[in-house]
Design a protein around this motif. Sequence first.
Motif, short mmCIF file in Angstrom:
data_model
loop_
_atom_site.label_atom_id
_atom_site.label_comp_id
_atom_site.label_asym_id
_atom_site.label_seq_id
_atom_site.Cartn_x
_atom_site.Cartn_y
_atom_site.Cartn_z
N ARG A 115 0.85 -1.18 0.00
CA ARG A 115 0.00 0.00 0.00
C ARG A 115 0.89 1.24 0.00
NH1 ARG A 115 -2.77 -3.63 3.41
NH2 ARG A 115 -4.99 -3.89 2.94
N CYS A 116 0.30 2.35 -0.37
CA CYS A 116 1.05 3.59 -0.48
C CYS A 116 1.83 3.88 0.80
CB CYS A 116 0.10 4.74 -0.78
SG CYS A 116 0.91 6.31 -1.10
N GLY A 117 3.16 3.99 0.67
CA GLY A 117 4.00 4.38 1.79
C GLY A 117 4.51 3.27 2.67
N ASP A 118 4.07 1.99 2.44
CA ASP A 118 4.50 0.95 3.39
C ASP A 118 5.84 0.31 3.02
OD1 ASP A 118 3.91 -0.89 1.36
OD2 ASP A 118 2.18 -1.77 2.39
N GLY A 119 6.32 0.51 1.80
CA GLY A 119 7.63 0.00 1.40
C GLY A 119 7.71 -1.50 1.24
N LEU A 120 6.60 -2.20 1.40
CA LEU A 120 6.64 -3.67 1.40
C LEU A 120 7.08 -4.23 0.05
CD1 LEU A 120 3.98 -5.95 3.01
CD2 LEU A 120 4.75 -6.42 0.70
N ALA A 121 6.60 -3.64 -1.04
CA ALA A 121 6.94 -4.18 -2.35
C ALA A 121 8.44 -4.09 -2.64
CB ALA A 121 6.15 -3.44 -3.44
N GLU A 122 9.09 -3.09 -2.06
CA GLU A 122 10.53 -2.91 -2.28
C GLU A 122 11.38 -3.78 -1.36
OE1 GLU A 122 8.64 1.15 -3.22
OE2 GLU A 122 8.38 -0.43 -1.74
N THR A 123 10.88 -4.10 -0.16
CA THR A 123 11.73 -4.70 0.86
C THR A 123 11.49 -6.18 1.11
OG1 THR A 123 10.20 -4.01 2.62
CG2 THR A 123 11.98 -2.49 2.05
N ALA A 124 10.28 -6.68 0.90
CA ALA A 124 10.00 -8.09 1.19
C ALA A 124 10.64 -8.98 0.14
CB ALA A 124 8.50 -8.32 1.25
N SER A 125 11.20 -10.09 0.58
CA SER A 125 11.81 -11.04 -0.35
C SER A 125 10.72 -11.91 -0.99
CB SER A 125 12.81 -11.93 0.37
OG SER A 125 12.13 -12.83 1.26
N ASP A 126 11.09 -12.56 -2.09
CA ASP A 126 10.14 -13.47 -2.74
C ASP A 126 9.71 -14.57 -1.77
OD1 ASP A 126 10.55 -11.92 -4.96
OD2 ASP A 126 11.27 -13.55 -6.24
N ASP A 127 10.66 -15.12 -1.03
CA ASP A 127 10.33 -16.20 -0.09
C ASP A 127 9.35 -15.72 0.98
OD1 ASP A 127 11.93 -17.99 -1.46
OD2 ASP A 127 13.64 -17.78 -0.11
N GLU A 128 9.58 -14.53 1.51
CA GLU A 128 8.65 -13.98 2.50
C GLU A 128 7.25 -13.83 1.92
OE1 GLU A 128 11.06 -11.07 5.52
OE2 GLU A 128 10.97 -10.45 3.41
N LEU A 129 7.17 -13.30 0.71
CA LEU A 129 5.88 -13.07 0.08
C LEU A 129 5.13 -14.39 -0.13
CD1 LEU A 129 7.06 -10.37 -2.44
CD2 LEU A 129 5.32 -10.01 -0.68
N LEU A 130 5.84 -15.42 -0.53
CA LEU A 130 5.18 -16.71 -0.75
C LEU A 130 4.68 -17.30 0.56
CD1 LEU A 130 7.65 -18.15 -3.40
CD2 LEU A 130 5.25 -17.59 -3.79
N VAL A 131 5.45 -17.16 1.62
CA VAL A 131 5.00 -17.64 2.93
C VAL A 131 3.78 -16.86 3.40
CG1 VAL A 131 5.61 -17.79 5.39
CG2 VAL A 131 7.24 -18.55 3.65
N TRP A 132 3.82 -15.55 3.24
CA TRP A 132 2.68 -14.72 3.64
C TRP A 132 1.44 -15.09 2.83
CZ3 TRP A 132 5.74 -9.48 3.31
CH2 TRP A 132 6.65 -9.41 4.40
N ALA A 133 1.62 -15.37 1.54
CA ALA A 133 0.48 -15.72 0.71
C ALA A 133 -0.21 -16.98 1.22
CB ALA A 133 0.93 -15.89 -0.74
#
Length: 451
Positions: free
Chosen positions: A353-371
């Motif tokens: 979301r706007c301003g949270d920086g998540l898209a720039e900082t989270a790794s692919d592995d983290e994103l898959l686990v979160w999903a």
Amino acid sequence: MTVPSYCVVGGGISGLTAAYRLRAAVGDHAAITLFDPGDRLGGILRTERVGGQTMDLGAEAFILRRPEMPALLAELGLSGRQLVSTGARPLIYSGRTVHPLPTGTVVGIPSSAAAVAGLVDEATVARIEAEPGRPLRWRPGSDPATAELVGERFGEQVVARSVDPLLSGVYAGSAATIGLRAAAPGVAAALDRGAASLTDAVRQALPPPTGAPVFGALDGGYQVLLDALVERSRPRRVRAAVQRLEPAGPGWALLDDAGARWHADAVILAVPAPRAARLLADIAPTSAAAAGRITSASSVVVALAVPGGTPFPECSGVLVATGEALRAKAITLSSRKWGARGDAQLLRLSFGRCGDGLAETASDDELLVWAVDDLATVFGLHVEPVDARVQRWIEAMPQYGPGHAGLAAEVRAGLPPTLAVAGSYLDGIGVPACVGAAGRAVEALEVKVAR
């Protein structure tokens, strides 16, 4: 005889549509050069194979009631490739449970208390019911943040649980970052005409119930459209970024990042607002300043293929209310939304979301686990993906803040006659709006068919 030359900077849907419209306007003998440094054309339209099926990992749908896409598809002979959604509706995840998406709303702004009953508490229901009797102060032409007006009239729960989930999905922003005229132009217009309350304005702005599908997509993904635009426009592609734009006689000189210098009689800049601001800084400072005031958000899509028998509910997906303990902001059950087309089910989870920086900082592995974790939380299902893709869109989502239309007008008003702009930061973030803005850019150049 000198061959007319045109340059399009940017190879997303805006740039490719502009090149196509230019070719139709200037004829076969003009030179059209397209600059884009990417590994492929398309910008935020990107079609990949996931679980053996084609899937769009950027924009995935377009609004059917807008005319631009059906008209463009017809011109290109692609009407037969248009898909419509199945009619499955999304849910809203709020209060750690799912609720039906309210009906009788405009981008989640309710036309009655009944529309959001069960999603908000009784005090909020009472506040909505009483809203028509409260004095309304509205200045025609004003453009407050959507959250400011809706929160004051209907309460913060309506903002967080009904409006934010929709705006977050479209803009990667929120009701606090998006102006009312961008989010709900029909509501703003009704208020300008003298609607006595927000309730009245929303009722006036509700589209007529037709029962027709709302969303369209393309069989084979947006790549089908991109390929057709390239084929019809026949540009010379230069795989480089334009670093500088300078007046050169009656036309323009473009310097690319490989050091090459190019000439054009006219130029269309179809790049994001920050890049447009940099290129315009010396030649159209008023336009550059306006473009520079448009901020952008980042997002990331996690696309999954899961076993076909996974028992997801019969809905098109889930939108997430503000403040919930989920990482994802939206889940799209693509195979439910568009119909199953293979052995595996396809789905997408959107983060950032706007301003949270998540898209720039989270790794692919983290994103898959979160999903996987979020799917378990929302649906009570433990899924085992058979395939996955992660696609980041950095600063790709312009925020249509209060007064945005004025900024877009300033950008255009300060341009020289042989320079035009297109892009998702001007007239709307969706694909139809980008197609329309590209056509408007070509019209602004007043080009003539080359003979």
